[in-house]
Write a protein that holds these residues in place. Structure first.
Motif, short mmCIF file in Angstrom:
data_model
loop_
_atom_site.label_atom_id
_atom_site.label_comp_id
_atom_site.label_asym_id
_atom_site.label_seq_id
_atom_site.Cartn_x
_atom_site.Cartn_y
_atom_site.Cartn_z
N SER A 1 5.54 78.98 -5.04
CA SER A 1 5.64 78.91 -3.92
C SER A 1 6.84 78.95 -3.54
O SER A 1 8.41 78.74 -3.78
N VAL A 2 7.20 79.55 -2.12
CA VAL A 2 8.76 79.50 -2.31
C VAL A 2 9.17 78.59 -0.76
O VAL A 2 8.42 79.53 0.39
N PRO A 3 10.00 78.34 -0.69
CA PRO A 3 10.51 77.48 0.55
C PRO A 3 10.67 78.22 2.17
O PRO A 3 11.28 79.31 1.59
N GLU A 4 10.65 77.77 3.41
CA GLU A 4 10.98 78.36 4.18
C GLU A 4 12.63 78.96 4.14
O GLU A 4 12.78 77.36 3.86
N GLY A 5 13.76 79.53 4.77
CA GLY A 5 14.86 79.46 5.23
C GLY A 5 15.21 80.19 3.85
O GLY A 5 16.71 79.13 4.44
N LYS B 1 29.29 93.68 1.34
CA LYS B 1 29.09 93.00 2.50
C LYS B 1 28.39 92.54 3.43
O LYS B 1 28.33 91.94 4.09
N ALA B 2 28.60 93.90 3.96
CA ALA B 2 27.32 93.96 5.51
C ALA B 2 25.88 93.39 5.32
O ALA B 2 25.32 92.81 5.98
N ILE B 3 25.40 93.50 3.92
CA ILE B 3 24.07 93.62 3.24
C ILE B 3 24.08 91.74 3.26
O ILE B 3 22.89 91.01 3.91
N ILE B 4 25.15 91.48 2.48
CA ILE B 4 25.32 89.63 2.72
C ILE B 4 25.56 89.51 3.66
O ILE B 4 24.88 88.11 4.37
N GLU C 1 22.81 85.98 7.85
CA GLU C 1 22.69 85.77 9.35
C GLU C 1 20.69 85.22 9.59
O GLU C 1 20.28 84.66 10.06
N LEU C 2 19.86 86.32 8.25
CA LEU C 2 18.66 85.73 8.66
C LEU C 2 18.45 84.61 7.90
O LEU C 2 17.41 83.90 8.52
N LYS C 3 18.76 83.92 6.85
CA LYS C 3 18.55 82.78 7.08
C LYS C 3 19.36 81.64 8.01
O LYS C 3 17.75 81.04 8.01
N ALA C 4 19.88 81.83 8.72
CA ALA C 4 20.39 80.98 9.88
C ALA C 4 19.65 81.05 10.83
O ALA C 4 19.30 79.95 11.42
N GLN C 5 18.92 81.97 10.83
CA GLN C 5 17.71 81.98 11.93
C GLN C 5 16.11 82.02 10.96
O GLN C 5 15.38 81.51 11.71
N GLY C 6 16.37 80.95 9.84
CA GLY C 6 15.37 80.24 9.30
C GLY C 6 13.86 81.19 8.84
O GLY C 6 13.02 81.23 8.38
N LYS C 7 14.97 82.63 8.33
CA LYS C 7 14.03 83.68 8.36
C LYS C 7 14.09 83.70 6.44
O LYS C 7 14.91 82.67 5.24
N THR C 8 12.78 83.92 5.74
CA THR C 8 12.79 84.13 4.13
C THR C 8 12.79 85.20 3.88
O THR C 8 12.91 86.12 4.11
N VAL C 9 14.03 85.06 2.91
CA VAL C 9 13.92 86.99 1.92
C VAL C 9 14.58 87.02 0.57
O VAL C 9 14.37 86.33 -0.25
N LEU C 10 13.51 87.51 0.11
CA LEU C 10 13.54 87.71 -1.22
C LEU C 10 13.50 89.26 -1.65
O LEU C 10 13.45 90.19 -0.62
N VAL C 11 14.43 88.62 -2.79
CA VAL C 11 15.35 90.02 -3.10
C VAL C 11 15.00 90.45 -4.09
O VAL C 11 15.59 89.64 -5.31
N VAL C 12 14.84 91.43 -5.01
CA VAL C 12 15.20 91.94 -6.20
C VAL C 12 16.31 92.26 -6.29
O VAL C 12 17.49 93.24 -5.39
N HIS C 13 17.51 91.67 -7.60
CA HIS C 13 18.16 91.70 -7.74
C HIS C 13 18.95 92.45 -9.58
O HIS C 13 18.05 91.23 -10.02
N HIS C 14 19.82 92.77 -9.70
CA HIS C 14 19.39 93.11 -11.13
C HIS C 14 21.33 92.40 -11.52
O HIS C 14 21.67 92.37 -12.88
N ASP C 15 22.79 92.36 -10.63
CA ASP C 15 23.59 91.90 -11.32
C ASP C 15 23.97 90.82 -10.87
O ASP C 15 23.91 89.95 -10.32
N LEU C 16 23.90 89.64 -12.73
CA LEU C 16 23.48 89.05 -13.00
C LEU C 16 24.87 88.14 -12.45
O LEU C 16 24.73 86.83 -11.85
N GLN C 17 26.11 88.97 -12.48
CA GLN C 17 27.16 88.51 -12.49
C GLN C 17 27.40 87.48 -10.31
O GLN C 17 28.40 86.99 -10.25
#
Lengths: 250, 294
Positions: free
Chosen positions: A25-29, A173-176, A181-197
């Protein structure tokens, strides 16, 4: 109510299980990184949530209801390589596709939709490329067009499949900036990511996955050497134990 | 209208209909599926005749539509169950086509159709097969059938334009936002089937593939806009029909054959000369790049 609730989801391709009994379960924001080795089922997880691959069992809810009922709340950024960028269309047109889910049958995008699409392009710094043929954009610019399309969907939960793959530093940088910004608006974002660093820097929550779920929670609690070893098995090496900067030996 | 004018009109209608539908086949990388459907509709036509005992257009359209969808469906089934997609197309289309040929030869006495005609078409005879209602002659029935199919195609594309566009460009996204991608796929396959059968009499099963694929492939080289691509493709279809007719007159050769040949010539010229995607354009671009760096 949680934006995403998944319980006991199993997905199999040709009887080979790709995801096994995943529950979370993923919480909001929150900005959530979905992290795991190649073939861990990260993309499959997103596709299963969006109804693009059939699930063998389990339930998936978006704000307490089935995905079908909540489509308009969900935005999607597929892998850039999943489409043919030689398709005869321009950047604005692709972004307008983000509006199609809101427009309904037999209607065309109107002035308001075009305005929303142009604003979305502006947000990713691509406004001056609105009329550019998509094959003439660089990889990073194409990725930004995809992001703008997701913004045009005007969703509350976003799923992004490897948005950082093959993009230039400016796009990264633009994506980040956009994710924050999306997070600041209270939105939830799930991102598939593979760069551990970059996991610690980018995401406040992390979901570690290797066919089965390994851990989910705030990144500082979950993103530990112990958990990473559980996720990656023997393929993980550590550059520097002190700064806890892991990388994957492929 | 004169004999020649009817043939030109028939050819042009084939060109426009096939040209427009063909664009979507090119964009969805399904040119070979069109090849398959263009052959299997023969089975549809024969079955429609055996059921209805009539060669009227409406029965042909329904029969071809059903068999065309069956072709697309069987290819899909084989493809998703592990047969390579080109092999799937090869197996399905030859089997259904062969079945059509067998039926045709078994009932040859009853059906006013022969394999040669089905494969090559006979546009020369079009003007004599006229539609007569209440004793009033309304022109060749092929023109009516092609006209109706063209209007149907245009209406469907107009109604489902954005759905067809997004499911061709990004099927995953389309599915995610609730566009019925499978329905759109079979809608397009129905359009291909009825367009093929309407064009059958004029150009036959083999050359209709040329009219479906070549104008779209040419237009693809010339523009970066979907709508413009559709218009250019339709225009090339008409140009091939008109040019083909006069070329056939001049050299006294098969009309359908020269229509397809003209389409091929237009493609060849475009492939070499197109400023954007043609060979010449690429050579010039490479030269200007190497000039900048030398």
């Amino acid at each position: 109510m949680n934006p995403v609730d998944i319980s006991n989801v199993t997905v199999a391709y040709d009887r080979k299980p790709v995801l096994q009994e995943v529950t979370f379960s993923v919480p909001e924001g929150k900005l959530i990184g979905i992290v795991g080795p190649n073939g861990a089922g990260k993309s499959t997880l997103i596709k299963a949530i969006l109804g693009l691959v059939p699930t063998a069992s389990g339930t998936i809810n978006i704000y307490g209801k089935s995905y079908r009922a909540q489509r308009k709340l969900v935005g999607y950024v597929p892998q850039r390589g999943s489409v043919d960028w030689d398709f005869p269309t321009n950047a604005l047109d692709v972004v307008l596709m983000g509006r199609y889910g809101h427009i309904g049958w037999f209607k065309r995008p109107g002035k308001k939709d075009t305005q929303i699409a142009l604003q979305a392009l502006d947000k990713v710094g691509m406004k001056e490329y609105a009329n550019r043929q998509i094959s003439q954009l660089s990889g990073g610019q194409q990725q930004r067009v995809f992001l703008a399309r997701a913004l045009a969907q005007d969703a509350t939960v976003y799923f992004m499949d490897e948005p950082f793959v093959g993009v230039d530093a400016a796009t990264e940088k633009a994506i980040i900036a956009l994710l924050n910004e999306l997070k600041a608006q209270g939105k939830t974002v799930l991102v598939v990511h593979h760069d551990l660093q970059t996991v610690k820097e980018y995401f406040d929550w992390t979901f570690l996955l290797n066919k089965r779920q390994v851990a989910l929670g705030p990144t500082e609690e979950v993103f530990t050497i112990d958990n990473l070893q559980k996720t990656y098995g023997g393929r993980l090496a550590f550059l520097d134990q002190q700064v806890n900067q892991p990388f994957v030996q492929q | 209208m004169s004999y020649g004018a009817w043939i030109i009109l028939t050819g042009s209608l084939v060109g426009v209909s096939c040209g427009i539908v063909g664009c979507f086949l090119i964009l969805r990388k399904m040119a070979m599926l069109a090849d398959a459907i263009s052959h299997t509709v023969l089975l549809g036509i024969v079955l429609a005749y055996l059921v209805s005992h009539s060669l009227e257009g409406i029965y042909m359209l329904v029969g071809a539509g059903i068999i065309g969808l069956l072709t697309a469906f069987l290819v899909q089934v084989l493809d998703t169950s592990g047969v390579q997609s080109d092999a799937a197309i090869g197996v399905v289309f030859t089997s259904l086509f062969a079945f059509g040929v067998i039926l045709l030869s078994a009932f040859a006495g009853q059906v006013h159709l022969d394999v040669n005609h089905a494969l090559m078409g006979e546009i020369t005879f079009i003007p004599w097969d006229t539609l007569t209602i209440n004793g009033i002659e309304l022109g060749p029935s092929a023109v009516w059938m092609l006209g109706i199919v063209l209007i149907l195609n245009l209406t469907l594309i107009f109604l489902f334009y954005k759905e067809i566009k997004i499911s061709s460009f990004d099927p995953a996204m389309a599915t995610a936002i609730g566009i019925p991608v499978v329905f759109i796929h079979y809608l397009l396959m129905s359009m291909v089937s009825i367009t093929t059968v309407a064009s059958f009499d004029s150009v036959g099963a083999i050359l209709v593939v040329a009219m479906l694929i070549v104008p779209g492939a040419t237009a693809y080289l010339l523009t970066d806009r979907l709508l413009i691509m559709l218009l250019i493709s339709a225009f090339i279809g008409v140009a091939s029909a008109v040019g083909g007719y006069y070329a056939a007159l001049a050299w006294n050769v098969s009309i359908a054959g020269s229509m397809a040949s003209i389409a091929g010539l237009i493609f060849g010229a475009t492939f070499i000369l197109s400023p954007k995607h043609g060979l010449m354009g690429k050579v010039l671009a490479r030269r200007s790049i190497s000039a900048q760096h030398s």
